[in-house]
Design a protein around this motif. Structure first.
Motif, PDB file in Angstrom:
ATOM      1  N   TYR A   1      34.033  51.872  38.710  1.00 24.01           N
ATOM      2  CA  TYR A   1      35.313  52.570  38.813  1.00 24.01           C
ATOM      3  C   TYR A   1      35.319  53.533  37.634  1.00 24.01           C
ATOM      4  O   TYR A   1      35.409  53.089  36.497  1.00 24.01           O
TER       5      TYR A   1
ATOM      6  N   PHE B   1      33.739  52.387  34.385  1.00 24.74           N
ATOM      7  CA  PHE B   1      33.763  50.926  34.258  1.00 24.74           C
ATOM      8  C   PHE B   1      32.852  50.275  35.294  1.00 24.74           C
ATOM      9  O   PHE B   1      33.006  50.488  36.498  1.00 24.74           O
TER      10      PHE B   1
ATOM     11  N   ALA C   1      32.005  47.590  37.507  1.00 24.64           N
ATOM     12  CA  ALA C   1      32.700  46.439  38.106  1.00 24.64           C
ATOM     13  C   ALA C   1      31.732  45.462  38.752  1.00 24.64           C
ATOM     14  O   ALA C   1      31.980  44.263  38.788  1.00 24.64           O
TER      15      ALA C   1
ATOM     16  N   PRO D   1      36.532  34.316  36.609  1.00 21.44           N
ATOM     17  CA  PRO D   1      37.776  34.724  35.958  1.00 21.44           C
ATOM     18  C   PRO D   1      38.375  35.977  36.589  1.00 21.44           C
ATOM     19  O   PRO D   1      37.663  36.738  37.263  1.00 21.44           O
ATOM     20  N   SER D   2      39.656  36.173  36.367  1.00 23.08           N
ATOM     21  CA  SER D   2      40.327  37.375  36.834  1.00 23.08           C
ATOM     22  C   SER D   2      39.613  38.601  36.257  1.00 23.08           C
ATOM     23  O   SER D   2      39.250  38.612  35.084  1.00 23.08           O
ATOM     24  N   GLY D   3      39.363  39.590  37.092  1.00 26.88           N
ATOM     25  CA  GLY D   3      38.707  40.806  36.633  1.00 26.88           C
ATOM     26  C   GLY D   3      37.195  40.734  36.643  1.00 26.88           C
ATOM     27  O   GLY D   3      36.513  41.674  36.219  1.00 26.88           O
ATOM     28  N   SER D   4      36.616  39.629  37.153  1.00 27.53           N
ATOM     29  CA  SER D   4      35.155  39.485  37.101  1.00 27.53           C
ATOM     30  C   SER D   4      34.434  40.234  38.229  1.00 27.53           C
ATOM     31  O   SER D   4      33.211  40.300  38.231  1.00 27.53           O
ATOM     32  N   GLY D   5      35.214  40.777  39.194  1.00 26.78           N
ATOM     33  CA  GLY D   5      34.581  41.591  40.240  1.00 26.78           C
ATOM     34  C   GLY D   5      34.547  40.924  41.612  1.00 26.78           C
ATOM     35  O   GLY D   5      33.923  41.449  42.539  1.00 26.78           O
ATOM     36  N   LYS D   6      35.239  39.800  41.760  1.00 28.04           N
ATOM     37  CA  LYS D   6      35.195  39.043  43.024  1.00 28.04           C
ATOM     38  C   LYS D   6      35.709  39.875  44.200  1.00 28.04           C
ATOM     39  O   LYS D   6      35.056  39.978  45.226  1.00 28.04           O
ATOM     40  N   SER D   7      36.914  40.451  44.024  1.00 27.96           N
ATOM     41  CA  SER D   7      37.483  41.267  45.109  1.00 27.96           C
ATOM     42  C   SER D   7      36.616  42.477  45.377  1.00 27.96           C
ATOM     43  O   SER D   7      36.398  42.853  46.532  1.00 27.96           O
ATOM     44  N   THR D   8      36.145  43.093  44.316  1.00 27.25           N
ATOM     45  CA  THR D   8      35.296  44.274  44.484  1.00 27.25           C
ATOM     46  C   THR D   8      34.065  43.930  45.314  1.00 27.25           C
ATOM     47  O   THR D   8      33.685  44.682  46.221  1.00 27.25           O
TER      48      THR D   8
ATOM     49  N   GLU E   1      35.438  49.448  49.561  1.00 26.11           N
ATOM     50  CA  GLU E   1      34.903  50.074  48.353  1.00 26.11           C
ATOM     51  C   GLU E   1      33.438  50.419  48.609  1.00 26.11           C
ATOM     52  O   GLU E   1      32.646  49.522  48.922  1.00 26.11           O
TER      53      GLU E   1
HETATM   54  P1  ADP Z   1      38.667  39.982  40.498  1.00 23.60           P
HETATM   55  O1  ADP Z   1      38.790  40.010  41.981  1.00 23.60           O
HETATM   56  O2  ADP Z   1      37.568  39.097  40.020  1.00 23.60           O
HETATM   57  O3  ADP Z   1      39.967  39.694  39.797  1.00 23.60           O
HETATM   58  P2  ADP Z   1      38.361  42.843  40.759  1.00 23.60           P
HETATM   59  O4  ADP Z   1      37.165  43.050  41.614  1.00 23.60           O
HETATM   60  O5  ADP Z   1      39.706  42.972  41.386  1.00 23.60           O
HETATM   61  O6  ADP Z   1      38.218  41.436  40.026  1.00 23.60           O
HETATM   62  O7  ADP Z   1      38.310  43.822  39.541  1.00 23.60           O
HETATM   63  C1  ADP Z   1      37.185  43.888  38.673  1.00 23.60           C
HETATM   64  C2  ADP Z   1      37.492  44.868  37.594  1.00 23.60           C
HETATM   65  O8  ADP Z   1      37.570  46.174  38.150  1.00 23.60           O
HETATM   66  C3  ADP Z   1      38.820  44.634  36.888  1.00 23.60           C
HETATM   67  O9  ADP Z   1      38.630  44.941  35.514  1.00 23.60           O
HETATM   68  C4  ADP Z   1      39.747  45.610  37.547  1.00 23.60           C
HETATM   69  O10 ADP Z   1      40.778  45.999  36.680  1.00 23.60           O
HETATM   70  C5  ADP Z   1      38.824  46.763  37.876  1.00 23.60           C
HETATM   71  N1  ADP Z   1      39.269  47.464  39.093  1.00 23.60           N
HETATM   72  C6  ADP Z   1      39.470  46.918  40.307  1.00 23.60           C
HETATM   73  N2  ADP Z   1      39.854  47.848  41.187  1.00 23.60           N
HETATM   74  C7  ADP Z   1      39.894  49.010  40.516  1.00 23.60           C
HETATM   75  C8  ADP Z   1      40.218  50.346  40.880  1.00 23.60           C
HETATM   76  N3  ADP Z   1      40.570  50.665  42.120  1.00 23.60           N
HETATM   77  N4  ADP Z   1      40.141  51.287  39.916  1.00 23.60           N
HETATM   78  C9  ADP Z   1      39.780  50.968  38.666  1.00 23.60           C
HETATM   79  N5  ADP Z   1      39.458  49.739  38.252  1.00 23.60           N
HETATM   80  C10 ADP Z   1      39.510  48.769  39.162  1.00 23.60           C
END
Ligand code: ADP
Ligand code: ADP
Length: 228
Positions: free
Chosen positions: A13, A16, A18, A37-44, A53
């Motif tokens: 991103y 950053f 991800a 952990p939160s922010g580790s990239g699971k959703s991504t 994405e």
């Molecule tokens: P998780 O699902 O593990 O909580 P995410 O995949 O949602 O993690 O996010 C991983 C990292 O990428 C986080 O630091 C989040 O803030 C960042 N992030 C997620 N989506 C975006 C986006 N659309 N733009 C910028 N940063 C993003």
């Protein structure tokens, strides 16, 4: 051959990182849970699997086909369904109409055929009686079942779940567990992001543990939860 093959997948991103060179193979009918952990990239990671994405580098293959900028997204998102934490149902449509919308609009399925299929799937997930109700008339667990039936109506090979139980009580979670077992029995592959260890342990064939965009460990739950 793997249902999903991920090789050195990276995603930025802006600046950053991800996802940092993720590699993973997922089999037909396998149930994968992604923890971390939160922010580790699971959703991504799961959002890259249906190209909500786009990844920046590495190779993603589904059923041996490369997924990239040339992939037909409508077809891909039929193959790879998604279920969200907050259900994402259309409030002005009944359960059955939520389910028939995509088959009718995207696939051109006739209303009667789409309706019959939707009612079959609503029955499979245990809410045949709620078919004509609107989301506001349903409990959270029932809404999540509608969301799963809606995904099933597109005959997906893979269903992605992003925190599907986050808003549900233990009884509703048990219902989702048995539905996911049922999906695996039909050889539908599931990839599920969750924070709930109990749920993870009950459904996972393998747990993928992520931290800071990388996979730290891949193990069956019995190995994962019995660290020394
Ligand atoms: P998780 O699902 O593990 O909580 P995410 O995949 O949602 O993690 O996010 C991983 C990292 O990428 C986080 O630091 C989040 O803030 C960042 N992030 C997620 N989506 C975006 C986006 N659309 N733009 C910028 N940063 C993003
Ligand atoms: P989750 O932890 O369930 O992934 P988030 O609250 O991290 O949920 O993200 C919710 C939405 O916000 C997602 O669409 C994500 O892509 C986006 N997002 C997350 N972090 C950022 C960020 N740093 N910049 C821009 N968008 C972000």
């Amino acid at each position: 051959a793997s249902r999903i093959s991920i090789r050195n997948l990276s995603k930025f991103y802006k600046d950053f990182l991800a996802l940092d060179r993720i590699s993973l193979d997922i089999a037909r009918g396998e149930k994968i849970v992604v923890l971390g952990p939160s922010g580790s990239g699971k959703s991504t990671l799961i959002r890259c699997l249906n190209r909500i994405e786009p990844h920046d580098s590495g190779v993603l293959m589904i059923d041996g086909k490369i997924i990239d900028g040339k992939t037909d997204l409508t077809e891909l998102r039929g193959t790879v369904g998604m279920v969200f934490q907050n259900y994402n149902l259309f409030p002005h449509l009944s359960a059955v109409d939520n389910c028939t919308l995509a088959p009718r609009l995207v696939r051109g399925t006739a209303r009667e055929a789409a309706d019959a299929a939707a009612r079959r799937y609503l029955e499979q997930v245990g809410i045949a009686e709620q078919a004509d109700k609107y989301p506001i008339q349903l409990s959270g667990g029932q809404q999540q079942r509608v969301a799963i039936a809606r995904a099933l109506c597109m005959n997906p090979e893979i269903i992605l779940f992003d925190e599907p139980t986050a808003a549900l009580d233990p009884e509703a979670i048990s219902g989702i567990v048995s539905i996911m077992d049922d999906l695996a029995a039909q050889e539908i592959t599931t990839v599920c992001v969750t924070h709930e260890m109990g749920f993870a342990r009950r459904i996972a064939d393998r747990i993928v543990f992520m931290d800071r965009g990388a996979i730290l460990e891949v193990a069956p739950p019995e190995d994962f939860f019995t660290s020394p």
